[in-house]
Design an enzyme around this catalytic site. Structure first.
Site, PDB file in Angstrom:
ATOM      1  N   SER A 244       2.409  -5.076   3.562  1.00 44.76           N
ATOM      2  CA  SER A 244       2.289  -3.726   3.008  1.00 44.76           C
ATOM      3  C   SER A 244       2.029  -3.827   1.506  1.00 44.76           C
ATOM      4  O   SER A 244       1.987  -4.915   0.943  1.00 44.76           O
ATOM      5  CB  SER A 244       3.569  -2.946   3.267  1.00 44.76           C
ATOM      6  OG  SER A 244       4.590  -3.451   2.424  1.00 44.76           O
ATOM      7  N   LYS A 245       1.901  -2.670   0.891  1.00 41.42           N
ATOM      8  CA  LYS A 245       1.633  -2.588  -0.554  1.00 41.42           C
ATOM      9  C   LYS A 245       2.652  -3.360  -1.373  1.00 41.42           C
ATOM     10  O   LYS A 245       2.332  -3.955  -2.390  1.00 41.42           O
ATOM     11  CB  LYS A 245       1.692  -1.128  -0.989  1.00 41.42           C
ATOM     12  CG  LYS A 245       0.426  -0.384  -0.729  1.00 41.42           C
ATOM     13  CD  LYS A 245       0.286   0.745  -1.747  1.00 41.42           C
ATOM     14  CE  LYS A 245      -1.115   1.296  -1.665  1.00 41.42           C
ATOM     15  NZ  LYS A 245      -1.202   2.613  -1.155  1.00 41.42           N
ATOM     16  N   ARG A 246       3.861  -3.285  -0.901  1.00 43.49           N
ATOM     17  CA  ARG A 246       4.971  -3.958  -1.577  1.00 43.49           C
ATOM     18  C   ARG A 246       4.714  -5.455  -1.761  1.00 43.49           C
ATOM     19  O   ARG A 246       5.252  -6.078  -2.674  1.00 43.49           O
ATOM     20  CB  ARG A 246       6.160  -3.628  -0.686  1.00 43.49           C
ATOM     21  CG  ARG A 246       7.411  -4.319  -0.683  1.00 43.49           C
ATOM     22  CD  ARG A 246       8.378  -3.450   0.172  1.00 43.49           C
ATOM     23  NE  ARG A 246       8.128  -3.641   1.594  1.00 43.49           N
ATOM     24  CZ  ARG A 246       8.488  -4.720   2.253  1.00 43.49           C
ATOM     25  NH1 ARG A 246       9.111  -5.693   1.624  1.00 43.49           N
ATOM     26  NH2 ARG A 246       8.243  -4.842   3.543  1.00 43.49           N
ATOM     27  N   HIS A 247       3.873  -6.038  -0.919  1.00 50.31           N
ATOM     28  CA  HIS A 247       3.560  -7.463  -1.048  1.00 50.31           C
ATOM     29  C   HIS A 247       2.352  -7.713  -1.954  1.00 50.31           C
ATOM     30  O   HIS A 247       1.846  -8.818  -2.024  1.00 50.31           O
ATOM     31  CB  HIS A 247       3.253  -8.070   0.332  1.00 50.31           C
ATOM     32  CG  HIS A 247       4.386  -7.968   1.304  1.00 50.31           C
ATOM     33  ND1 HIS A 247       4.316  -7.193   2.441  1.00 50.31           N
ATOM     34  CD2 HIS A 247       5.615  -8.524   1.295  1.00 50.31           C
ATOM     35  CE1 HIS A 247       5.465  -7.296   3.098  1.00 50.31           C
ATOM     36  NE2 HIS A 247       6.259  -8.092   2.419  1.00 50.31           N
ATOM     37  N   GLY A 248       1.897  -6.667  -2.613  1.00 48.48           N
ATOM     38  CA  GLY A 248       0.744  -6.840  -3.490  1.00 48.48           C
ATOM     39  C   GLY A 248      -0.586  -6.708  -2.767  1.00 48.48           C
ATOM     40  O   GLY A 248      -1.633  -7.009  -3.314  1.00 48.48           O
TER      41      GLY A 248
END
Ligand code: GLU
Length: 480
Positions: A244-248
């Site tokens: 997800s976005k949280r992983h860049g």
């Protein structure tokens, strides 16, 4: 047999890495087998349609040079095909109209939950008599069409990546094929189109694996030969949860805006789930096409590593010929240099600068900030930056004063001459070269880390350098 594969995005959001990886594996598979790659837009869920999603998807495919041979086909323009097929299934006794209201379905679902049973349609309409159906129609109720799923037995298929996969039919439930507004569900439209488009291999994300037995039951009911299936491993973040976005990870067009090269993206994305062997990381597009095979697609999730992507992009950037590098960098310079810099940029000047940063940038979007001091009239930096280690402001000021006087006298303003001249100067002044050079570096660039100093000074030219050294002297005087 000609291989025919399809990429079948739903326009329900902007393309992300997972979508593009699915497209890419289909594309590589098609190109490897000299087959056809078909683009099909699965836009039958009108409520979830996101404006511009398909255009962005096609832009991304074009940017990555993943050309398609047919399409885009739009399912929303093919409704009658699905309706005809649903009718055929009803006539053959494989499907039936269902008049249940959403309220009733919800009540059934709640009751099943209460009894700790998995939710499944209770088949209320499966055995309605003809007269009951006529009555429902007379009441103006628009039915959905459901598939009659066998109560017993199993549905099995051979997944080309994961091997044999089996589902118990009694867990499936009578799925909806056609909605009451005449639109097909994903299941029906997907099967009809894969059949009519002669799709030989369905390569799709893992999340669709539980749909496959449903599809196979539809194929069987229609007496059609199903394609072969391959479910691609999920893409995970470094913590092994779904990416997800949280992983860049971001939408694919953001990678473009951040200055990743299409070939680097293709290389990187192919390695998200596929490998040539246990060590090769860098593969050109033609090599990927040559070697791609489903046998080497992993069964387990593929971990997204942003640092690796940056590294790989840096490698591809360094491999570009300098002309191509400059051409690629130009739009980023135009876009991101400060507004005070006059546009259009002077190409001859940019040509001189780019070789100095080619080794340093990992993305094209990093370039403008690495070189902005080449373009600015006035530098802004803190005067304290001029005062290096083991110096005070007075010492820095006296060094800069001497340097200024000496530089003024130089006629040959090229990097070789500047280097030997300034080395000599530091010896004469009995000053460590590092001290002199870093002071000058800050003075002419406003930075402590920059491309090579003498080449930088040569490109900036004598006038500009002297002006900046003078400005540095003035700055230093404010500190004393
Ligand atoms: N429309 C589906 C999606 O958005 C396609 C799944 C499939 O390839 O069957 O992923």
């Amino acid at each position: 047999m000609t291989v025919r594969v399809r990429f079948a995005p739903s326009p329900t959001g902007y393309p992300h890495l997972g979508n593009i990886r699915t497209a890419l594996f289909n594309w590589l598979f098609a190109r490897h087998h000299n087959g056809k790659f078909i683009l099909r837009v699965e836009d039958t869920d009108v409520t979830r349609k996101v404006e511009g999603a398909i255009e962005t998807m096609m832009d991304s495919l074009r940017w990555l040079n993943m050309d398609w041979d047919e399409g885009p086909y739009y399912q929303s323009q093919r409704l009658s095909l699905y309706q005809e097929t649903a009718n055929r299934l009803i006539e053959g006794g494989y499907a039936y109209p269902c008049y249940c209201s959403p309220e009733r379905l919800e009540a059934v679902r709640r009751e099943q939950m209460r009894q700790k049973q998995p939710p499944k349609y209770d088949e209320y309409c499966r055995n309605l008599t003809q007269s009951e159906r006529v009555e429902m129609e007379a009441r103006g109720i628009k039915p959905v069409v459901r598939l009659k799923v066998p109560h017993s037995g199993e549905t099995t298929f051979e997944d080309l990546i994961r091997g044999q996969i089996t589902f118990n039919n009694d867990t499936i439930g009578d799925l909806v094929l056609l909605k009451s507004d005449g639109y097909p569900t994903y299941h029906l439209a997907n099967v009809v189109d894969d059949h009519l488009m002669n799709i030989t291999h369905v390569l799709r994300a893992d999340e669709w694996v539980s749909s496959t037995p449903r599809h196979i039951l539809i194929y069987q009911a229609l007496n059609w030969q199903p394609p072969q299936f391959a479910h691609l491993p999920m893409i995970l973040g470094p913590d092994k949860s779904k990416l997800s976005k949280r992983h860049g990870a971001t939408a694919i067009n953001e990678y473009r805006e951040q200055g990743y090269l299409p070939d680097a993206m293709i290389n990187f994305l192919t390695l998200l789930g596929w490998s040539l062997d246990d060590h090769t990381e860098l593969l050109r597009r033609d090599q990927l096409i040559q070697h791609f095979s489903l046998e080497r697609v992993s069964k387990t999730g593929a971990v997204f590593d942003k640092v690796k992507l940056e590294w790989m992009n840096g490698v591809y950037l360094r491999k570009l010929g300098i002309e191509e590098y400059t051409k690629q960098a130009m739009p980023f310079l135009e876009r991101d240099l400060p507004p005070s810099v006059t546009r259009p940029l002077d190409i001859a000047y940019v040509n001189q600068i780019m070789p100095l940063v080619q080794e340093r940038a990992k993305t094209l979007a990093e370039i403008p900030q690495l070189v902005d001091f080449f373009f600015l009239d006035d530098l802004s930096y803190n005067a304290h930056m001029l005062v290096g280690k083991g110096m005070d402001a007075a010492m820095a000021a006296s060094i800069i004063e001497v340097a200024l006087q000496k530089l003024t006298t130089i006629d040959t303003w090229d990097s070789q001459f500047l280097e030997s001249y300034l080395r000599q100067l530091s010896t004469n002044l009995n000053l460590n070269t590092g001290k002199l050079f870093s002071l000058l570096r800050t003075a002419v660039t406003g930075r402590t880390a920059t491309p090579p100093l003498f080449q930088t000074m040569a490109i900036l030219g004598k006038e500009t350098c002297l002006g900046r050294v003078r400005a540095a002297r003035d700055r230093l005087s404010t500190l004393q």
